[in-house]
Design a protein around this motif. Structure first.
Motif, PDB file in Angstrom:
ATOM      1  N   HIS A 101       0.833  -1.223   0.000  1.00 41.34           N
ATOM      2  CA  HIS A 101       0.000   0.000   0.000  1.00 41.34           C
ATOM      3  C   HIS A 101       0.857   1.259   0.000  1.00 41.34           C
ATOM      4  N   VAL A 102       1.968   1.225   0.730  1.00 41.86           N
ATOM      5  CA  VAL A 102       2.808   2.415   0.839  1.00 41.86           C
ATOM      6  C   VAL A 102       3.690   2.580  -0.396  1.00 41.86           C
ATOM      7  N   THR A 103       4.225   1.489  -0.915  1.00 40.51           N
ATOM      8  CA  THR A 103       5.228   1.593  -1.981  1.00 40.51           C
ATOM      9  C   THR A 103       4.670   1.337  -3.380  1.00 40.51           C
ATOM     10  N   ARG A 104       3.828   0.328  -3.573  1.00 45.57           N
ATOM     11  CA  ARG A 104       3.361  -0.056  -4.906  1.00 45.57           C
ATOM     12  C   ARG A 104       1.870  -0.399  -4.886  1.00 45.57           C
ATOM     13  N   PRO A 105       0.987   0.581  -4.665  1.00 44.28           N
ATOM     14  CA  PRO A 105      -0.450   0.262  -4.654  1.00 44.28           C
ATOM     15  C   PRO A 105      -0.964  -0.198  -6.018  1.00 44.28           C
ATOM     16  N   GLU A 106      -0.243   0.135  -7.089  1.00 50.00           N
ATOM     17  CA  GLU A 106      -0.695  -0.285  -8.421  1.00 50.00           C
ATOM     18  C   GLU A 106      -0.446  -1.785  -8.665  1.00 50.00           C
ATOM     19  N   TRP A 107       0.208  -2.469  -7.734  1.00 48.57           N
ATOM     20  CA  TRP A 107       0.459  -3.902  -7.876  1.00 48.57           C
ATOM     21  C   TRP A 107      -0.746  -4.763  -7.504  1.00 48.57           C
ATOM     22  N   ALA A 108      -1.822  -4.148  -7.090  1.00 46.30           N
ATOM     23  CA  ALA A 108      -2.986  -4.920  -6.605  1.00 46.30           C
ATOM     24  C   ALA A 108      -3.493  -5.887  -7.670  1.00 46.30           C
ATOM     25  N   GLN A 109      -3.649  -5.410  -8.904  1.00 52.05           N
ATOM     26  CA  GLN A 109      -4.182  -6.289  -9.945  1.00 52.05           C
ATOM     27  C   GLN A 109      -3.209  -7.419 -10.297  1.00 52.05           C
ATOM     28  N   PRO A 110      -1.898  -7.160 -10.500  1.00 56.42           N
ATOM     29  CA  PRO A 110      -0.981  -8.290 -10.737  1.00 56.42           C
ATOM     30  C   PRO A 110      -0.958  -9.307  -9.598  1.00 56.42           C
ATOM     31  N   ILE A 111      -1.134  -8.834  -8.358  1.00 53.09           N
ATOM     32  CA  ILE A 111      -1.149  -9.777  -7.229  1.00 53.09           C
ATOM     33  C   ILE A 111      -2.362 -10.689  -7.317  1.00 53.09           C
ATOM     34  N   ILE A 112      -3.499 -10.159  -7.726  1.00 57.47           N
ATOM     35  CA  ILE A 112      -4.704 -10.985  -7.892  1.00 57.47           C
ATOM     36  C   ILE A 112      -4.468 -12.062  -8.946  1.00 57.47           C
ATOM     37  N   VAL A 113      -3.868 -11.657 -10.076  1.00 57.47           N
ATOM     38  CA  VAL A 113      -3.591 -12.622 -11.149  1.00 57.47           C
ATOM     39  C   VAL A 113      -2.607 -13.691 -10.664  1.00 57.47           C
ATOM     40  N   THR A 156      -2.128 -14.654  -7.664  1.00 56.40           N
ATOM     41  CA  THR A 156      -2.815 -15.509  -6.691  1.00 56.40           C
ATOM     42  C   THR A 156      -3.623 -16.592  -7.391  1.00 56.40           C
ATOM     43  N   GLY A 157      -4.324 -16.208  -8.451  1.00 58.89           N
ATOM     44  CA  GLY A 157      -5.088 -17.202  -9.204  1.00 58.89           C
ATOM     45  C   GLY A 157      -4.207 -18.292  -9.790  1.00 58.89           C
ATOM     46  N   VAL A 158      -3.052 -17.909 -10.327  1.00 56.77           N
ATOM     47  CA  VAL A 158      -2.118 -18.892 -10.876  1.00 56.77           C
ATOM     48  C   VAL A 158      -1.599 -19.817  -9.777  1.00 56.77           C
ATOM     49  N   ALA A 159      -1.252 -19.243  -8.629  1.00 59.53           N
ATOM     50  CA  ALA A 159      -0.745 -20.050  -7.512  1.00 59.53           C
ATOM     51  C   ALA A 159      -1.795 -21.035  -7.015  1.00 59.53           C
ATOM     52  N   VAL A 160      -3.050 -20.597  -6.932  1.00 55.02           N
ATOM     53  CA  VAL A 160      -4.124 -21.492  -6.509  1.00 55.02           C
ATOM     54  C   VAL A 160      -4.276 -22.655  -7.485  1.00 55.02           C
ATOM     55  N   ALA A 161      -4.207 -22.377  -8.779  1.00 53.32           N
ATOM     56  CA  ALA A 161      -4.328 -23.431  -9.783  1.00 53.32           C
ATOM     57  C   ALA A 161      -3.170 -24.427  -9.678  1.00 53.32           C
ATOM     58  N   LEU A 162      -1.950 -23.927  -9.458  1.00 52.61           N
ATOM     59  CA  LEU A 162      -0.801 -24.821  -9.342  1.00 52.61           C
ATOM     60  C   LEU A 162      -0.910 -25.714  -8.117  1.00 52.61           C
ATOM     61  N   VAL A 163      -1.343 -25.144  -6.993  1.00 48.08           N
ATOM     62  CA  VAL A 163      -1.504 -25.950  -5.779  1.00 48.08           C
ATOM     63  C   VAL A 163      -2.560 -27.033  -5.993  1.00 48.08           C
ATOM     64  N   ALA A 164      -3.660 -26.671  -6.648  1.00 48.91           N
ATOM     65  CA  ALA A 164      -4.732 -27.641  -6.870  1.00 48.91           C
ATOM     66  C   ALA A 164      -4.296 -28.769  -7.798  1.00 48.91           C
ATOM     67  N   MET A 165      -3.507 -28.442  -8.813  1.00 45.84           N
ATOM     68  CA  MET A 165      -3.131 -29.455  -9.806  1.00 45.84           C
ATOM     69  C   MET A 165      -1.913 -30.256  -9.392  1.00 45.84           C
ATOM     70  N   LEU A 166      -0.906 -29.609  -8.806  1.00 48.49           N
ATOM     71  CA  LEU A 166       0.366 -30.266  -8.534  1.00 48.49           C
ATOM     72  C   LEU A 166       0.564 -30.646  -7.076  1.00 48.49           C
ATOM     73  N   GLY A 167      -0.332 -30.238  -6.217  1.00 50.92           N
ATOM     74  CA  GLY A 167      -0.150 -30.523  -4.792  1.00 50.92           C
ATOM     75  C   GLY A 167      -0.131 -32.001  -4.477  1.00 50.92           C
ATOM     76  N   GLY A 168      -0.889 -32.796  -5.245  1.00 47.30           N
ATOM     77  CA  GLY A 168      -0.941 -34.222  -4.970  1.00 47.30           C
ATOM     78  C   GLY A 168       0.314 -34.961  -5.370  1.00 47.30           C
TER      79      GLY A 168
END
Length: 594
Positions: A67-79, A81-93
């Motif tokens: 919030h203090v340094t890079r508030p414009e990073w909010a949208q890339p962080i969301i993207v 996060t979605g990629v990380a969730v997909a990787l955990v779901a597919m490769l976690g097993g």
């Protein structure tokens, strides 16, 4: 620095002999340093329970920083996060070996943390409703963590191993110490540093005492050496048997005998790979322990190798090896056939050895045009009673067959000196696979003298298919379970590999022709291909409801066993013949004459 170094050395020395350092409080100690020390010590001991709170704190810190340094990073962080969730779901097993419930929990945690950081970076971590969302999310995600089995197991393991100084004294390993511990899906393992003069063999002889001291079930403890350090060992506690269920065979792991063959899986999930090139093999164990399954796995791989010819000897009239007959260049089911087969194998060995000597070569390198020869023998002990001449030839192959790539793989229940024919065959076995045995001395018969004392406890194996393997690649006693091949799997594999089998090389064929030049290489009743096929169809049509046996089909058609099985497989695929039971065939109803 000198005083600190001495202090640490003294602590390590005390721990080496099982003495744990204690915090002594006297009147001169200031309260501030003492309180900080106690708090840090308490936090470290409770680090597992406090994990969710630590993650929450790091999440707040990350959100505030963004919030203090890079508030414009909010949208890339969301993207991201979605990629990380997909990787955990597919490769976690596979990559992390997580159960489905654990993958869901991990994916949900990543989604919540990433989303909160993104929105906190855009709107501020302390603006409503961000603090309330953080508190609610922390509570909801912390509850499963606190009750999770693996975390509870880790805490229990830590408490158990904290008493190791007392345990080590009770089991006769005073002075040994726990260096590290790890909880996995099946239990936990601990690396133990041994005191001076103690060896891994001391611990292996005290496994029942270790099980009692740790409070485990019988047969749950494994003691293994650490190859790089003689004064280290690993104790593994199996709480959930990873080999409780059979493991299905997924197909051959090799296409050349130059590659290691996969026989099964160790308890830690790693495959059991061993090279059979220029090595003789012994499969031993009581009836019903899994020897036949191990042979099927080996045959499923050898018959897939384009540079390997397989011969079979099965004096139980082919009960075990006949399903592979379409892939076997020769198969012997009677004592006379066995003696002829081993005689011809020695002739091939001599012919190849002579060629190697003339060309100044040391070993026979298998190729599709010059294949290795592997002789698989089921119930080798039967040879001593029914085919003693074959034993003499087998002894010669065992002693001289490595360089010319003429190899033996034998299976027997108990390879005693009597059953092995007082020969050198057993001593020449580089690969030894022991399934369950009844007596401790049988372990030494199969694996070698003194192996039971060294921790190779095949008498403790508790299910068919479980085995211990001793080979140049595997010199530590590790339990494994072989793959399971059902009858239909064997049939499909044999049909798939039958058309890709190599032929004997010219040198080997010449060696066979020189054995008995006046003896015809084909059976005297061999018919033309057309007449043999017609005779086969007629025999199947005239067969009774229970089918006709293989011996009668061989007599009626004059075919070789390999050709007969290959033709029967083709007729079965065409729907013109079927197997009523093992070894008996008849035409299908639509092609059966009344």
């Amino acid at each position: 620095m000198r005083a600190r170094h001495l202090s640490r050395s003294q602590v390590r020395r005390m721990r080496r002999y099982g003495v744990e350092p204690m915090l002594m409080i006297d009147a001169n100690m200031q309260f501030g340093p003492l309180a900080i020390t106690l708090v840090i010590s308490w936090l470290w001991r409770r680090r597992s329970e406090l994990g969710p709170l630590l993650i929450s704190g790091l999440t707040v810190l990350t959100g505030a920083t963004v919030h203090v340094t890079r508030p414009e990073w909010a949208q890339p962080i969301i993207v991201s996060t979605g990629v990380a969730v997909a990787l955990v779901a597919m490769l976690g097993g596979t990559a992390l070996r997580l159960r489905v419930s654990e993958r869901v929990y991990a994916a949900l945690t990543v989604a919540c943390v990433g989303s909160w950081v993104a929105f906190a970076g855009a709107y501020g971590p302390f603006n409503p409703p961000m603090p309330a969302l953080l508190a609610a999310g922390t509570l909801l995600l912390a509850l499963p963590w606190w009750v999770h089995r693996r975390r509870r197991t880790r805490v229990r393991v830590e408490r158990t191993l904290a008493a190791w100084p007392e345990i080590s004294h009770a089991i006769g390993l005073t002075g040994s110490r726990v260096q590290s511990a790890f909880v996995d899906l099946w239990g936990y393992r601990a690396r133990i540093g041994l005191a001076r003069g103690q060896t891994v063999e001391h611990a292996m002889g005290r496994i029942p005492e270790i099980e009692s001291a740790l409070g485990t079930r019988r047969g749950a403890v494994r003691v293994q050496p650490i190859p790089e350090r003689a004064n280290r060992m690993e104790i593994r506690v199996i709480e959930t048997d990873p080999h409780a269920d059979a493991i299905g065979w997924t197909g051959p792991s090799v296409t050349s005998i130059n590659d290691p063959i996969e026989l099964g899986v160790f308890e830690d999930g790693t495959p059991v790979r061993v090279s059979f090139l220029r090595r003789h093999g012994l499969f031993g164990g009581v009836s019903g322990s899994g020897k036949s399954g191990g042979q099927n796995v080996l045959l499923g791989n050898l018959t897939a190798c384009a540079d390997t010819i397989v011969w079979g000897v099965d004096l139980k009239r082919g009960m075990e090896l006949l399903p592979w007959a379409s892939c076997l260049d020769r198969i012997a089911t009677t004592p006379r056939e066995a003696e002829a087969l081993f005689r011809d194998a020695v002739a091939i060995l001599d012919g190849r050895a002579e060629m190697l000597a003339m060309q100044g070569l040391r070993v026979w390198e298998p190729t599709p045009d010059a294949p290795a020869l592997v002789i698989v023998t089921d119930e080798y002990a039967e040879l001593s009673d029914e085919a003693p001449i074959a034993l003499a030839h087998a002894d010669s192959i065992a002693r001289r067959g490595r360089a010319p790539a003429v190899q033996l793989v034998i299976a027997t229940q108990r390879p005693s000196q009597k059953t092995m024919g007082n020969s050198a065959v057993r001593s020449q076995m580089d690969i030894r696979v022991s399934y369950r045995v009844r007596e401790r001395r049988d372990v030494d018969l199969i694996l070698g003298q003194g192996m039971h004392k060294a921790g190779w406890h095949a008498d403790k194996l508790d299910a068919p298919g479980k085995f211990l393997i001793s080979s140049p690649e595997h010199d530590i006693p590790r339990r494994a379970r072989g793959y399971l091949l059902e009858d239909d799997t064997v049939q499909r594999a044999a049909q798939r590999h039958a058309d890709r089998r190599p032929a004997l090389d010219e040198i080997s064929r010449q060696a066979l022709d020189n054995v008995h030049p006046d003896e015809p290489r084909e059976p005297p009743n061999r018919k033309s291909a057309h007449d043999a096929d017609a005779a086969l169809l007629a025999a199947l049509h005239d067969a009774p409801d229970e089918g006709i046996g293989l011996a009668d089909l061989l007599s009626a058609t004059g075919m070789s066993r390999a050709t007969l099985y290959r033709r029967l497989a083709q007729l079965e695929d065409e729907g013109r013949a079927r197997q009523t039971r093992r070894g008996r065939w008849r035409a299908t109803d639509s092609h059966h004459n009344p």
